[in-house]
Write a protein that holds these residues in place. Structure first.
Motif, PDB file in Angstrom:
ATOM      1  N   LYS A 233       8.479  17.335  29.438  1.00  0.00           N
ATOM      2  CA  LYS A 233       9.504  17.429  28.882  1.00  0.00           C
ATOM      3  C   LYS A 233      10.037  19.087  28.888  1.00  0.00           C
ATOM      4  O   LYS A 233       8.913  19.744  28.658  1.00  0.00           O
ATOM      5  CB  LYS A 233       9.570  17.010  27.457  1.00  0.00           C
ATOM      6  CG  LYS A 233      10.899  17.304  26.772  1.00  0.00           C
ATOM      7  CD  LYS A 233      10.659  17.003  25.027  1.00  0.00           C
ATOM      8  CE  LYS A 233      11.975  17.017  24.279  1.00  0.00           C
ATOM      9  NZ  LYS A 233      11.544  16.895  22.886  1.00  0.00           N
ATOM     10  N   ALA A 234      11.290  19.257  29.233  1.00  0.00           N
ATOM     11  CA  ALA A 234      11.257  20.893  29.545  1.00  0.00           C
ATOM     12  C   ALA A 234      12.899  21.050  28.937  1.00  0.00           C
ATOM     13  O   ALA A 234      13.867  19.987  29.076  1.00  0.00           O
ATOM     14  CB  ALA A 234      11.229  21.228  31.003  1.00  0.00           C
TER      15      ALA A 234
ATOM     16  N   SER B  15      16.618  22.603  29.203  1.00  0.00           N
ATOM     17  CA  SER B  15      17.709  22.326  30.272  1.00  0.00           C
ATOM     18  C   SER B  15      17.697  23.586  31.061  1.00  0.00           C
ATOM     19  O   SER B  15      17.647  23.614  32.372  1.00  0.00           O
ATOM     20  CB  SER B  15      18.933  21.804  29.771  1.00  0.00           C
ATOM     21  OG  SER B  15      19.585  22.464  28.709  1.00  0.00           O
TER      22      SER B  15
ATOM     23  N   THR C 297      14.685  24.488  33.005  1.00  0.00           N
ATOM     24  CA  THR C 297      14.542  23.548  34.207  1.00  0.00           C
ATOM     25  C   THR C 297      15.485  23.935  35.306  1.00  0.00           C
ATOM     26  O   THR C 297      14.890  24.175  36.408  1.00  0.00           O
ATOM     27  CB  THR C 297      14.793  21.992  33.735  1.00  0.00           C
ATOM     28  OG1 THR C 297      14.334  21.712  32.609  1.00  0.00           O
ATOM     29  CG2 THR C 297      14.820  21.090  34.867  1.00  0.00           C
TER      30      THR C 297
ATOM     31  N   THR D 194       9.804  14.906  35.437  1.00  0.00           N
ATOM     32  CA  THR D 194      10.268  15.661  34.621  1.00  0.00           C
ATOM     33  C   THR D 194      11.508  15.149  33.835  1.00  0.00           C
ATOM     34  O   THR D 194      12.586  14.686  34.650  1.00  0.00           O
ATOM     35  CB  THR D 194      10.518  16.995  35.391  1.00  0.00           C
ATOM     36  OG1 THR D 194       9.670  17.547  36.143  1.00  0.00           O
ATOM     37  CG2 THR D 194      11.298  18.221  34.434  1.00  0.00           C
ATOM     38  N   THR D 195      11.748  15.369  32.542  1.00  0.00           N
ATOM     39  CA  THR D 195      12.897  15.171  31.893  1.00  0.00           C
ATOM     40  C   THR D 195      13.554  16.162  31.460  1.00  0.00           C
ATOM     41  O   THR D 195      12.690  16.922  30.450  1.00  0.00           O
ATOM     42  CB  THR D 195      12.700  13.998  30.757  1.00  0.00           C
ATOM     43  OG1 THR D 195      12.086  12.905  31.252  1.00  0.00           O
ATOM     44  CG2 THR D 195      13.829  13.678  29.809  1.00  0.00           C
ATOM     45  N   SER D 196      14.688  16.693  31.640  1.00  0.00           N
ATOM     46  CA  SER D 196      15.391  18.203  31.182  1.00  0.00           C
ATOM     47  C   SER D 196      16.438  17.543  30.073  1.00  0.00           C
ATOM     48  O   SER D 196      17.006  16.697  30.158  1.00  0.00           O
ATOM     49  CB  SER D 196      16.223  18.601  32.307  1.00  0.00           C
ATOM     50  OG  SER D 196      16.976  19.749  31.857  1.00  0.00           O
TER      51      SER D 196
ATOM     52  N   TRP E  39      18.644  19.046  26.362  1.00  0.00           N
ATOM     53  CA  TRP E  39      19.063  20.081  25.447  1.00  0.00           C
ATOM     54  C   TRP E  39      18.197  20.040  24.189  1.00  0.00           C
ATOM     55  O   TRP E  39      18.118  18.829  23.360  1.00  0.00           O
ATOM     56  CB  TRP E  39      20.522  20.087  25.442  1.00  0.00           C
ATOM     57  CG  TRP E  39      20.914  21.102  24.475  1.00  0.00           C
ATOM     58  CD1 TRP E  39      21.428  22.327  24.887  1.00  0.00           C
ATOM     59  CD2 TRP E  39      21.279  21.010  23.025  1.00  0.00           C
ATOM     60  NE1 TRP E  39      21.981  22.962  23.697  1.00  0.00           N
ATOM     61  CE2 TRP E  39      21.942  22.416  22.669  1.00  0.00           C
ATOM     62  CE3 TRP E  39      21.163  20.156  22.144  1.00  0.00           C
ATOM     63  CZ2 TRP E  39      22.109  22.631  21.305  1.00  0.00           C
ATOM     64  CZ3 TRP E  39      21.315  20.281  20.783  1.00  0.00           C
ATOM     65  CH2 TRP E  39      21.988  21.659  20.594  1.00  0.00           C
TER      66      TRP E  39
ATOM     67  N   GLU F  16      22.169  28.306  29.789  1.00  0.00           N
ATOM     68  CA  GLU F  16      22.446  27.881  31.292  1.00  0.00           C
ATOM     69  C   GLU F  16      24.177  27.979  31.279  1.00  0.00           C
ATOM     70  O   GLU F  16      24.675  28.718  32.307  1.00  0.00           O
ATOM     71  CB  GLU F  16      22.129  26.669  31.520  1.00  0.00           C
ATOM     72  CG  GLU F  16      22.651  25.883  32.779  1.00  0.00           C
ATOM     73  CD  GLU F  16      22.379  26.665  34.045  1.00  0.00           C
ATOM     74  OE1 GLU F  16      23.300  26.419  35.199  1.00  0.00           O
ATOM     75  OE2 GLU F  16      21.479  27.554  34.215  1.00  0.00           O
TER      76      GLU F  16
END
Length: 304
Positions: A97-98, A100, A103, A125-127, A129, A224
């Motif tokens: 998990k990271a 957004s 990532t 990987t799961t991006s 917020w 971002e």
């Protein structure tokens, strides 16, 4: 405290007997004796204070109440089996998990390069917020997570620092075309979070001779979004130096003021203390730390 549940093996015996319609055949399916299945059914009937089977000589028939219960258990055991199969199939997969922004601005490129090394494991990987960087390994399907913080992420977790957070103002060269430092107060601020904390932290320590009102400006939900707005010439944003480095090198963003402020936070790889995939996590961390861009070659004044 959790409510008391009946024994799992008794529920399994009942579901099997109800589905097959026979204690004897259920015993064969579960590698038990017919007597053991019968005792398990009796345990459930005592637990629920209701009859689950009617016994007609050597035959048994599920009661209407038992049919409803058995139908629910059938779906539950199917889901449990699917979960076990999925977990087993992911023995060589690291579920990560990271945030957004991290990532998009850094991690994806790192993972693409990591894949070229032919590691003995896959990375899923799961991006997401995250308003507050957090993970609950009990309820969320991850083996590890990259989180922003100060190294303490709750009982039962370990963490490895990847890099420190350094805040810098960033903008498009469309706005800043002169030599020297730009007067930030002459442009609209871009806030990467509703609490406006990043501009506040930078201004408290950067010691610039300007009166800047952080209550004004455009507000976004992530670094971002703020960096993208700045690159499009909509104002001056505040961002993480490491995560902005690629855009700085490509001249999509520039530093209107060459002062970077260390916040005390950093990006950490976080994982449960007892994790059978810890050797994979350590291997990935070594690669990620080696992939952090050099931030010391940009004539920047670092305020620690």
């Amino acid at each position: 405290m959790s409510k008391r549940l009946p024994p799992l093996y008794a529920l399994r015996a009942f579901e099997s007997a109800a589905r097959i319609g026979s204690f004897t055949l259920a015993a064969d399916e579960l590698n038990l004796t017919q007597s053991a299945v019968s005792k398990h059914i009796k345990t459930l009937e005592e637990f629920f204070s209701c009859q689950l089977f009617t016994r007609i000589g050597p035959r048994v028939k599920v009661t209407p109440q038992g049919e409803i219960f058995a139908s629910e258990l059938k779906h539950i055991f199917k889901r449990l089996q699917d979960a076990c199969d999925a977990f087993k199939s992911q023995e060589n997969t690291l579920r990560l998990k990271a945030p957004s922004t991290l990532t998009m601005r850094w991690l994806l490129d790192c993972l693409s390069e990591h894949k070229k090394t032919s590691p003995p494991f896959n990375i899923q990987t799961t991006s997401v917020w995250m308003d507050i960087d957090t993970v609950d390994f009990f309820s969320e399907p991850y083996d590890c997570a990259i989180l922003l913080g100060q190294g303490s992420f709750g009982h039962g977790t370990k963490s490895i620092k990847l890099f420190d957070e350094w805040l810098v103002p960033v903008c498009s060269s469309i706005l800043f075309k002169s030599d020297g430092e730009m007067k930030i107060s002459e442009y609209e601020l871009i806030h990467p979070s509703p609490d406006r904390r990043d501009w506040r932290r930078w201004l408290q320590r950067a010691n610039i001779a300007e009166d800047i009102d952080i209550t004004q400006g455009k507000v976004f939900d992530s670094l971002e979004q703020g960096s993208a707005a700045a690159a499009a010439g909509h104002g001056v944003a505040i961002g993480d130096l490491v995560l902005c480095m690629n855009a700085l090198n490509n001249k999509q963003l520039i530093l209107p003021v060459n002062k970077a402020v260390k916040t005390g936070d950093g990006y950490y790889m976080v994982y449960p203390s007892h994790n059978k995939k810890e050797h994979y996590i350590n291997q990935l961390c070594i690669f990620l730390k080696s992939s952090v861009p050099n931030i010391n070659d940009n004539n920047i004044i670092f305020i620690d």
